[in-house]
Each structure stands twice: as C-alpha cells, then as structure tokens.
Design a protein around this motif. Structure first.
Motif, PDB file in Angstrom:
ATOM      1  N   MET A 284       0.656  -1.232   0.022  1.00  0.00           N
ATOM      2  CA  MET A 284       0.025  -0.058   0.013  1.00  0.00           C
ATOM      3  C   MET A 284       0.872   1.281   0.097  1.00  0.00           C
TER       4      MET A 284
ATOM      5  N   LYS B 235      -8.327  -0.792   4.294  1.00  0.00           N
ATOM      6  CA  LYS B 235      -8.409   0.479   4.655  1.00  0.00           C
ATOM      7  C   LYS B 235      -8.292   0.694   6.266  1.00  0.00           C
TER       8      LYS B 235
ATOM      9  N   THR C 230      -4.623   0.068   7.241  1.00  0.00           N
ATOM     10  CA  THR C 230      -3.951   1.117   6.992  1.00  0.00           C
ATOM     11  C   THR C 230      -3.906   2.222   7.857  1.00  0.00           C
TER      12      THR C 230
ATOM     13  N   VAL D  77      -8.656   1.614  -3.164  1.00  0.00           N
ATOM     14  CA  VAL D  77      -7.880   0.370  -2.823  1.00  0.00           C
ATOM     15  C   VAL D  77      -8.551  -1.042  -2.967  1.00  0.00           C
TER      16      VAL D  77
ATOM     17  N   ARG E 100      -3.848  -2.987  -1.831  1.00  0.00           N
ATOM     18  CA  ARG E 100      -3.020  -2.153  -2.686  1.00  0.00           C
ATOM     19  C   ARG E 100      -3.659  -1.328  -3.350  1.00  0.00           C
ATOM     20  N   VAL E 101      -3.339  -0.097  -3.960  1.00  0.00           N
ATOM     21  CA  VAL E 101      -3.781   0.941  -4.293  1.00  0.00           C
ATOM     22  C   VAL E 101      -4.309   0.681  -6.007  1.00  0.00           C
TER      23      VAL E 101
ATOM     24  N   ASP F 227      -5.304   6.600  -7.777  1.00  0.00           N
ATOM     25  CA  ASP F 227      -4.800   7.517  -6.758  1.00  0.00           C
ATOM     26  C   ASP F 227      -4.946   8.729  -7.767  1.00  0.00           C
TER      27      ASP F 227
END
Length: 306
Positions: free
Chosen positions: A23, A43, A46, A203, A207-208, A211
């Motif tokens: 991430m 989420k 993180t 996400v 992982r993203v 963005d």
C-alpha cells in the motif's frame, strides 16, 4: 500548519490473509482525500498502522515525516476518529473532552472551542451514553480537533448522520482542508465524498487501484457521450449517423451519442427539423467510477440465481 501522511510500501499479514500488499499513497495538505474500497481492501489496517495501533510487516507510514510512536503530544500532530463508540458513557461530553485535553496538556478553553465548532454546545453537559450515533460522531470529531492538528483521519464519519448532519459534515470537511489540513476520510458513501473530497484513493486487496483527483476520475468514467431525448429517435439516429456519430438507443426516445459535441448535435438536429427535448453531456457519478474500478477487486459477490 502543514503536514502530510506518507504511506510507502505497507505490507501486513494476519495469518493466511495478506491484508496489505504494498500500500502506497500520500495525503496532502489542503485537501480532503477519500479513502475507498470494498470490505477487506485494507483501509482499516492502513489507518491503524498510521496511528500506531498495528505494526506493519514492511513499509513505512509517517505523519509530517515522522512515525506516530515518535510524536510528542500526538493530538497536536494528528487527530482521528476510528470508533465513535470509544467513550465513557457515564461522562458528559464536556468532561470526556476535558479528560482528553488534560492528558495532552491542552487548555480547557480549547474544549469549549471544539464543542462550538462541532455543534455540541446544547448537549455538552449531557451524558455521552445517551447520544445518538450522529452525536457521537460529532463528539469524536471534537476530540480529534482538540490539539488543532494539521492532519485528520476519519473512518466513516457520515455514519448515523441525519440529512442536516450530512450537509454539515460535508461543509465541515471542506473547511478543514481550506485551513490547510491534510484530511483522510474513509467512507462507503460515495455521494457524500463526491461533494466533499477533492482527491480519492481507491484500494482493493491491500493495494492502491487508483490515486487521482475526483474530477479526473469522474471525467474518465463519463465516457464522453451525449444523452439525447427525442420524439423521433429513428430520424435523429439517421441524421446523426450521417454526421459521423456513434448512436445507441438506450431507452424509449433516448439515444446515446458519441463522437459529436453537443453543439454539433443540436445543429444537425435543428437543420433537419428533428424535435428534441434534451441534449446533455453525460457525467458519471463518483459511485459509478468507483464500481467500475473495484469490480475485479470485490472478493465476495452475490451469485445470481435463475
């Protein structure tokens, strides 16, 4: 007052589950960043790592360039709302905030300031255990603001809000960013984020996925086509096809027109005396863009039965 959240290569495993898989993103000052993804996307993990509640297996998460555990008087660096129920129900809202302020060496007058900012003045001396979820959200936000931090992290702040509260929350988030703060908002309510966030991090599976600015995301999902309503769809289709458009019937008297501007479409229809009641450029919603982006990342789907 200026600081950002920098998340770089976070990895975290819980047993056999890879919760975070590299991430990486930044939450910049002066904007509300929406943090969205399906359940299990990573989420909460993180945000917990950013706030020092969980340790990463690899990677870094810093606030203003420093990891949370190294911050002196952390409430003056970052404020957060992860669980609106995390309060002592027998305490009044004001006493709850006074206790927090005292623990951080903050003045009592700041308690009254944040009570005013979050609309809690009339209920400040009531026991917090009697608050609705929406009122507990306001109290949690008041607590996050106590140290006047440059960074704020809110998890599902719209939950439990009535329509008036949602309008207030959207404007309040924008005002926090306008003050130069970096604001990270995790939410599943895309319509609320569309009106308050300027940036979004999508996400999935740790992982993203994307963005980007909200404007760019919506523009990419909108598909650059026109919605046309007409009482003569067959004639309109013929004329627009001759003009070089791609035309698809999407409903009774409704056509989707790609490849022509709205001005050229109107000119072509008017030139052939074809009636129409609407010519509008299609604009996707943030929710439509989100669903398209996360389709492959949703782990559990409802099976369609026939």
């Amino acid at each position: 007052m200026s600081a950002s959240i920098e998340i770089d290569g976070l990895r975290k495993r819980f047993g056999s589950t890879q919760a975070l898989d590299g991430m990486t993103f930044t939450v910049s000052p002066g904007q509300v960043t929406g943090f969205v993804g399906p359940n299990g996307a990573g989420k909460s993990t993180t945000m917990r790592i950013v706030l020092g509640l969980d340790a990463a297996d690899a990677g870094t998460a810093t606030i203003g360039g420093r990891p949370y555990p190294s911050l002196q008087r952390p409430l003056t660096h970052v404020g957060s709302l992860l669980d609106a129920g995390a309060l002592q129900p027998s305490r009044s809202a004001r006493n709850h905030l006074l206790w927090l302020a005292h623990s951080q060496g903050l003045a009592a007058r700041r308690v009254d300031e944040v009570i005013g900012l979050t609309g809690l003045k009339s209920a400040a001396r009531r026991k917090a255990g009697g608050y609705s979820l929406g009122m507990r959200q306001r109290l949690g936000i008041a607590a996050a603001l106590l140290g006047d931090p440059p960074v704020l992290i809110f998890d599902e702040p719209f939950n439990g809000m009535d329509p008036e509260g949602i309008v207030w929350m959207k404007a309040f988030l924008r005002s926090l960013a306008a003050d130069g703060r970096a604001v990270l908002v995790s939410s599943h309510l895309m319509s609320e984020l569309e009106d308050s966030a300027t940036h979004v991090v999508v996400v999935g599976r740790g992982r993203v996925i994307t963005d980007a600015s909200v404007a760019d995301l919506i523009a990419a999902a909108s598909g650059n086509y026109i919605v046309l309503r007409t009482s003569a769809p067959a004639d309109a289709m013929t004329v627009l096809l001759r003009a070089g458009a791609e035309v698809t019937a999407t409903g009774s008297g409704v056509l989707s027109v790609a490849g022509l501007s709205s001005e050229t479409t109107v000119s072509a229809l008017s030139g052939h005396a074809i009636p129409f009641s609407e010519v509008t450029t299609h604009r996707a919603t943030l929710e439509e863009a989100y669903l398209e982006l996360t389709r492959a990342a949703v782990e559990y789907r409802a099976e369609v039965t026939t």
